[in-house]
Design an enzyme around this catalytic site. Structure first.
Site, short mmCIF file in Angstrom:
data_model
loop_
_atom_site.label_atom_id
_atom_site.label_comp_id
_atom_site.label_asym_id
_atom_site.label_seq_id
_atom_site.Cartn_x
_atom_site.Cartn_y
_atom_site.Cartn_z
N SER A 216 1.02 -1.30 0.02
CA SER A 216 -0.15 -0.22 0.22
C SER A 216 0.85 1.42 0.06
O SER A 216 1.86 1.70 -1.07
CB SER A 216 -1.22 -0.27 0.97
N GLU B 213 -8.38 -4.50 -4.79
CA GLU B 213 -8.51 -4.09 -3.67
C GLU B 213 -9.28 -3.10 -2.91
O GLU B 213 -9.31 -3.15 -1.23
CB GLU B 213 -7.50 -2.75 -3.79
N HIS C 12 -7.66 -5.64 -0.56
CA HIS C 12 -6.58 -4.83 0.01
C HIS C 12 -6.36 -5.94 1.64
O HIS C 12 -6.90 -5.47 2.17
CB HIS C 12 -6.97 -3.69 -0.18
#
Length: 483
Positions: A187, A315, A405
């Site tokens: 990330s 995500e 994610h």
């Protein structure tokens, strides 16, 4: 203090540190300061050298974290540890002898949260496989990335550089090879890897990079300045160094994440990062970062360094699972107007994503493609003949049906046995997949090759990590209209 029989002392350039020998045989040195506490006159300044010490420093517990409050909806367990000496790092190794390859992990959290003290970032499985692991902290949010008159920009980036310089000076004392450093992150941490790869000033500090669901900052300085000035008005101070120093840290922490900084509310706030970027992050300041990261790649910066990068299939699609129920009845073409005004882009993406028949999943995949998956393709293409390997994480969690994610992090770290994993990966996540992904990461850190053809060797080649091992040349085709 831990039992002395279970501890070991190692000498660093700043002074001796006492770590702990753990039941699995690995050594952990926790909370070692790589820079002085960013407090008092050092607040909002570049990282400053630590004062050397002579007696062994207790490095058996995690040090203070820049994150002051834990995010209530955080997917990864990332604890907050109180204290002022927040610029610290953790080293996991097998012994102080040898010259093993090194993994430096930069945590995520949108550049505004996250913690290097997460149990998922414990380096024990990489140590088991012959690698030394370093996890670093850095200043977050406004402290790290706000624009302040009288203070340098990109303080968080400068923290990354200072931590990597510490590694160059000291990692040999922990059995690591400073010439074989791979930086990696997920990330915002993956974005940090991409930023550093595009910085000429950082090239001597590492030899390879792994970007997992990388989220680039690259904020225009004017935009970051406007947000900083708005924050100053919210806390009642002048937008200057003296003004912000006069505000208590807690007051800034409480206000710096508010959606009003982006000028958006409701569903628009969810998708604001598409048009306005993350609230805080690396700033193209004309000094440390002279141009957007992908432009640096186009100019050849970092071309000599291997890069492994990729993203999950969906995500942030799970965000739209919580959207108002009326969204389920909105036609997909109309829903896409929320996130994209250009008709040609909407139509092109729709043609490539005909299976997205409901608005929520379409919006989720569009956000994923715009922020993450199209960036993977842009970087792989822009790096031309540089050694670039691409993966796609396609395994869907049984908890919500999405490949979302952070879902892949415990697979990369081979820590499916951690008690926090079941909440996102279900009660029986596939160990086979963790074995494959962790082995690929180890091979890349050790040899600079994860084990499949590069993107350019066979154009578009991608290793798909899912229910079945697969190589594909079309894994990112559905994101191409947004590249």
């Amino acid at each position: 203090m831990e039992d002395e029989s279970q501890t070991e002392v190692t000498q660093t350039g700043e002074g001796p540190v006492r770590g702990i020998r753990r039941p699995d045989g690995s050594l952990a040195f926790l909370g070692i300061p790589y820079a002085a506490p960013p407090t008092g006159r050092r607040r909002f300044q570049p990282p400053q050298p630590v004062v050397p010490w002579t007696e062994p420093l207790d490095a058996t517990r995690y040090g203070p974290t820049p994150q002051r409050r834990e995010e209530p909806n955080a997917i990864i367990p990332e604890p907050s540890v109180p204290g002022t000496a927040t610029l610290n790092l953790n080293v996991f190794t097998a012994s102080s002898s040898g010259a093993r390859p090194v993994l430096v992990w930069i945590h995520g959290g949108g550049y505004s949260s996250g913690s290097s003290a997460s149990p998922w970032y414990d380096g024990r499985t990489f140590v088991r496989d012959g690698i030394v692991v370093v996890t670093i902290s850095y200043r977050l949010g406004f402290d790290g990335f706000g624009v302040i008159d009288g203070a340098p920009d990109n303080r968080g980036v400068r923290d990354w550089l200072a931590a990597l310089e510490w590694v160059q000076r000291n990692i040999a004392a922990f059995g690591g090879d400073p010439a074989r450093v791979t930086i990696a992150g997920q990330s915002a941490g993956g974005g940090a890897v991409l930023t550093l790869l595009g910085m000429p000033e950082a090239q001597h500090l590492f030899r390879a990079g792994i970007s997992i669901s990388g989220a680039l900052g690259d904020l225009p300085r004017d935009r970051a300045r406007r947000r900083s000035e708005l924050l100053a008005s919210m806390v009642g101070c002048e937008p200057t160094l003296d003004g912000f120093r006069g505000v208590k840290e807690r007051a800034l922490t409480r206000r710096q994440y508010e959606a009003s900084l982006l000028g958006k509310t409701g569903l628009a706030a969810t998708t604001a990062t598409l048009t306005d970027g993350l609230p805080w992050g690396p700033v193209v300041d004309g000094d440390l970062l002279t141009r957007p990261t992908v432009d640096s790649y186009a100019a050849g910066v970092g071309a000599d360094k291997p890069l492994l990068l990729g993203a999950t299939d969906d995500e942030f699609t799970m965000v739209f699972d919580r959207a108002p129920r009326i969204l389920r009845w909105v036609p997909v073409p109309l829903a896409l107007l929320i996130v994209e005004q250009t008709r040609a882009l909407r139509r092109g993406w729709r043609r490539a994503n005909r299976t997205r028949r409901d608005a929520g999943s379409a919006l989720g995949r569009f956000v994923t493609d715009r922020v993450f998956r199209s960036l993977v393709v842009r970087i792989a293409e822009t790096r031309r003949d540089a050694r670039t390997w691409v993966y796609r994480f396609a395994w869907a969690s049984p908890t919500n049906g999405w490949s979302y994610h952070c879902l892949d992090v415990p697979f990369w770290f081979d820590c499916l046995d951690d008690p926090h994993v079941a909440r996102i990966d279900g009660e029986d996540p596939p160990q086979r997949l963790a074995d494959e992904m962790h082995a690929a990461a180890v091979a890349f850190i050790r040899d600079g090759d994860p084990g499949w053809p590069t993107w350019r060797t066979e154009p578009g080649t991608t290793r798909v990590f899912g229910d079945h091992p697969e190589l594909s040349r079309a894994a990112y085709d559905d994101a191409l209209p947004l590249v």
